[in-house]
Design a protein around this motif. Sequence first.
Motif: not given
Length: 66
Positions: A3-7, A35
């Motif tokens: 799962i990739e997460r971005s800021l 999210r």
Amino acid sequence: MAIERSLILLKPDCLAGHHAGEVIGRFDKAGFEIRATKLITLTDELLQEHYAPVSYTHLTLPTKRI
């Protein structure tokens, strides 16, 4: 599959121009799942920590915030 997460950071002029909703809406429309959101004022210390991996030896940073 990882799962990739971005800021996503919105700059002050984006907020001052009341464009935050439009920018966030573009991510939502592109299918990204938002999210959480958080509004904070970044301190010099936090900015230095965030940008520590980046070399800015070619730049002269301002000594005073406007």
